[in-house]
Design a protein around this motif. Sequence first.
Motif, PDB file in Angstrom:
ATOM      1  N   ALA A  79      -3.278 -24.370 -12.006  1.00  0.00           N
ATOM      2  CA  ALA A  79      -1.824 -24.459 -11.834  1.00  0.00           C
ATOM      3  C   ALA A  79      -1.142 -23.178 -12.305  1.00  0.00           C
ATOM      4  CB  ALA A  79      -1.281 -25.665 -12.598  1.00  0.00           C
ATOM      5  N   LEU A  80      -1.604 -22.643 -13.420  1.00  0.00           N
ATOM      6  CA  LEU A  80      -1.039 -21.395 -13.938  1.00  0.00           C
ATOM      7  C   LEU A  80      -1.269 -20.247 -12.958  1.00  0.00           C
ATOM      8  CD1 LEU A  80       0.291 -19.990 -16.423  1.00  0.00           C
ATOM      9  CD2 LEU A  80      -2.033 -19.509 -17.217  1.00  0.00           C
ATOM     10  N   MET A  81      -2.478 -20.177 -12.388  1.00  0.00           N
ATOM     11  CA  MET A  81      -2.779 -19.107 -11.437  1.00  0.00           C
ATOM     12  C   MET A  81      -1.942 -19.241 -10.170  1.00  0.00           C
ATOM     13  SD  MET A  81      -6.931 -18.742 -11.970  1.00  0.00           S
ATOM     14  CE  MET A  81      -7.106 -17.303 -10.892  1.00  0.00           C
ATOM     15  N   ARG A  82      -1.761 -20.462  -9.709  1.00  0.00           N
ATOM     16  CA  ARG A  82      -0.902 -20.658  -8.522  1.00  0.00           C
ATOM     17  C   ARG A  82       0.527 -20.226  -8.809  1.00  0.00           C
ATOM     18  NH1 ARG A  82      -3.771 -25.530  -8.089  1.00  0.00           N
ATOM     19  NH2 ARG A  82      -2.044 -26.643  -9.078  1.00  0.00           N
ATOM     20  N   HIS A  83       1.038 -20.628  -9.972  1.00  0.00           N
ATOM     21  CA  HIS A  83       2.420 -20.319 -10.337  1.00  0.00           C
ATOM     22  C   HIS A  83       2.652 -18.814 -10.411  1.00  0.00           C
ATOM     23  CE1 HIS A  83       6.319 -20.916 -12.290  1.00  0.00           C
ATOM     24  NE2 HIS A  83       5.959 -19.975 -13.152  1.00  0.00           N
ATOM     25  N   LEU A  84       1.659 -18.088 -10.904  1.00  0.00           N
ATOM     26  CA  LEU A  84       1.788 -16.639 -11.076  1.00  0.00           C
ATOM     27  C   LEU A  84       1.226 -15.864  -9.897  1.00  0.00           C
ATOM     28  CD1 LEU A  84       0.856 -16.400 -14.866  1.00  0.00           C
ATOM     29  CD2 LEU A  84       3.135 -16.274 -13.843  1.00  0.00           C
ATOM     30  N   ASP A  85       0.843 -16.578  -8.850  1.00  0.00           N
ATOM     31  CA  ASP A  85       0.329 -15.950  -7.629  1.00  0.00           C
ATOM     32  C   ASP A  85      -0.870 -15.051  -7.932  1.00  0.00           C
ATOM     33  OD1 ASP A  85       0.284 -15.567  -4.891  1.00  0.00           O
ATOM     34  OD2 ASP A  85       1.598 -13.813  -4.968  1.00  0.00           O
ATOM     35  N   ILE A  86      -1.808 -15.581  -8.734  1.00  0.00           N
ATOM     36  CA  ILE A  86      -3.029 -14.863  -9.115  1.00  0.00           C
ATOM     37  C   ILE A  86      -4.194 -15.430  -8.321  1.00  0.00           C
ATOM     38  CG2 ILE A  86      -4.673 -14.419 -10.986  1.00  0.00           C
ATOM     39  CD1 ILE A  86      -2.287 -14.509 -12.918  1.00  0.00           C
ATOM     40  N   GLU A  87      -4.827 -14.597  -7.524  1.00  0.00           N
ATOM     41  CA  GLU A  87      -5.977 -15.038  -6.729  1.00  0.00           C
ATOM     42  C   GLU A  87      -7.250 -15.090  -7.553  1.00  0.00           C
ATOM     43  OE1 GLU A  87      -6.164 -16.170  -3.611  1.00  0.00           O
ATOM     44  OE2 GLU A  87      -3.973 -16.088  -3.519  1.00  0.00           O
ATOM     45  N   GLN A  88      -7.401 -14.113  -8.447  1.00  0.00           N
ATOM     46  CA  GLN A  88      -8.630 -14.028  -9.246  1.00  0.00           C
ATOM     47  C   GLN A  88      -8.297 -13.427 -10.595  1.00  0.00           C
ATOM     48  OE1 GLN A  88     -11.983 -11.107  -8.603  1.00  0.00           O
ATOM     49  NE2 GLN A  88     -12.977 -12.907  -7.718  1.00  0.00           N
ATOM     50  N   ALA A  89      -9.019 -13.863 -11.638  1.00  0.00           N
ATOM     51  CA  ALA A  89      -8.756 -13.360 -12.985  1.00  0.00           C
ATOM     52  C   ALA A  89     -10.020 -13.457 -13.825  1.00  0.00           C
ATOM     53  CB  ALA A  89      -7.627 -14.170 -13.647  1.00  0.00           C
ATOM     54  N   HIS A  90     -10.052 -12.677 -14.895  1.00  0.00           N
ATOM     55  CA  HIS A  90     -11.027 -12.893 -15.953  1.00  0.00           C
ATOM     56  C   HIS A  90     -10.512 -14.032 -16.838  1.00  0.00           C
ATOM     57  CE1 HIS A  90     -12.956  -9.284 -14.695  1.00  0.00           C
ATOM     58  NE2 HIS A  90     -12.161  -8.425 -15.321  1.00  0.00           N
ATOM     59  N   LEU A  91     -11.402 -14.845 -17.351  1.00  0.00           N
ATOM     60  CA  LEU A  91     -11.038 -15.922 -18.267  1.00  0.00           C
ATOM     61  C   LEU A  91     -11.686 -15.670 -19.623  1.00  0.00           C
ATOM     62  CD1 LEU A  91     -11.560 -19.087 -16.000  1.00  0.00           C
ATOM     63  CD2 LEU A  91      -9.511 -17.674 -16.239  1.00  0.00           C
ATOM     64  N   ILE A  92     -10.880 -15.737 -20.679  1.00  0.00           N
ATOM     65  CA  ILE A  92     -11.388 -15.606 -22.047  1.00  0.00           C
ATOM     66  C   ILE A  92     -10.975 -16.857 -22.801  1.00  0.00           C
ATOM     67  CG2 ILE A  92     -11.344 -14.273 -24.177  1.00  0.00           C
ATOM     68  CD1 ILE A  92     -10.758 -11.794 -22.577  1.00  0.00           C
ATOM     69  N   GLY A  93     -11.947 -17.653 -23.189  1.00  0.00           N
ATOM     70  CA  GLY A  93     -11.659 -18.911 -23.863  1.00  0.00           C
ATOM     71  C   GLY A  93     -12.463 -19.063 -25.134  1.00  0.00           C
ATOM     72  N   LEU A  94     -11.894 -19.762 -26.095  1.00  0.00           N
ATOM     73  CA  LEU A  94     -12.575 -20.032 -27.355  1.00  0.00           C
ATOM     74  C   LEU A  94     -12.760 -21.534 -27.511  1.00  0.00           C
ATOM     75  CD1 LEU A  94     -13.552 -18.492 -29.993  1.00  0.00           C
ATOM     76  CD2 LEU A  94     -11.480 -19.435 -31.048  1.00  0.00           C
ATOM     77  N   SER A  95     -13.978 -21.947 -27.797  1.00  0.00           N
ATOM     78  CA  SER A  95     -14.304 -23.340 -28.095  1.00  0.00           C
ATOM     79  C   SER A  95     -13.831 -24.254 -26.966  1.00  0.00           C
ATOM     80  CB  SER A  95     -13.711 -23.726 -29.452  1.00  0.00           C
ATOM     81  OG  SER A  95     -14.247 -24.936 -29.919  1.00  0.00           O
ATOM     82  N   MET A  96     -12.853 -25.108 -27.209  1.00  0.00           N
ATOM     83  CA  MET A  96     -12.299 -25.965 -26.162  1.00  0.00           C
ATOM     84  C   MET A  96     -11.869 -25.141 -24.953  1.00  0.00           C
ATOM     85  SD  MET A  96      -9.035 -28.600 -26.519  1.00  0.00           S
ATOM     86  CE  MET A  96      -7.749 -27.321 -26.569  1.00  0.00           C
ATOM     87  N   GLY A  97     -11.288 -23.965 -25.195  1.00  0.00           N
ATOM     88  CA  GLY A  97     -10.873 -23.089 -24.113  1.00  0.00           C
ATOM     89  C   GLY A  97     -12.048 -22.464 -23.382  1.00  0.00           C
ATOM     90  N   GLY A  98     -13.127 -22.148 -24.113  1.00  0.00           N
ATOM     91  CA  GLY A  98     -14.320 -21.630 -23.474  1.00  0.00           C
ATOM     92  C   GLY A  98     -14.992 -22.667 -22.594  1.00  0.00           C
TER      93      GLY A  98
END
Length: 319
Positions: A79-98
């Motif tokens: 949803a965040l990527m759609r809202h910001l019109d991002i087709e592709q991104a790197h993801l950096i997550g920690l624990s629950m976020g990872g």
Amino acid sequence: MPSVEATGAKLYFEESGYGYPIIFIHEFASDMRGWDAQIGHFSRSYRCIAYNARGYPPSDVPEDPQSYGWELAVDDIAALMRHLDIEQAHLIGLSMGGYAALQFGLRYPERVGAIVAGSVGSGCHPAHRDAWLRETSVPSRIFVEHGMVTMAERMARGPARVQLKYKDRQRWREFILRLRQHSPQGMAKTMAHCQAARPSLHDLSHQLSDMAIPVLLAVGDEDTRCLETNLMLKSELPNAGLWICPNTGHAINLEEPAAFNAQVENFLGAVERGSWLRGFPATATIPSLVRSRGARRDHSLIQIDQETEGADVVRLHLR
């Protein structure tokens, strides 16, 4: 206040910098502020986006328990990527976020450039699974009954958290202050309906073995609940590297921000240069090569051992 409409909740986010997008996904015991040292560094070269998960103000704290869950955490990234019109991104997550980042990679591999999964695996190891499920049912009640002041102190002194206190007392105090500001209802529902209900990463090993996205696994050597799971992930993920940070607990990006940033920067640079490659033999299907050697079609799996220093010889081992 910038926010995105997700299923059943509005999510607060912030962004800074320009360039290829990086989305930062926080852990259970933190929020987007836990990424300050990373965003300050990477926003010089990347477009950095961080957001608070549902249940973490100023994002919404839904009353309905069904508005929480690991599947919704994955949907929230989309949803965040759609809202910001991002087709592709790197993801950096920690624990629950990872964990959410890895699940997103399984569901939307074409939308991910690379994944950094820090401190993933709490409660995932089969030998610890039953104890984890029992433990997560208790604090989910205590958050509401005793409030965040009591729980913040208890969590910050846990065996995989106290390392931050020894290394950086000021940052440890800031960690406690942020925890005290969290919603007890949001924490309780996240623990009960997201953390406790998510599938073990060990049960996803077959799916993970097919995920070709470059992955950097980062774990502290004193984060004992996550070590074995990260070794499993290293063996299953076909394009993963593992960094084990010494004398470090669960909050690896807070305890060792400079080392964490350097490892991530080197990893992303290698991915973007096309030089992030596994160094040991990989299994591939190349029927034409095998048939040229007179092998049967149904025995077309071969092992390819490629010398990484530019050698011309590729040794093929028929299985």
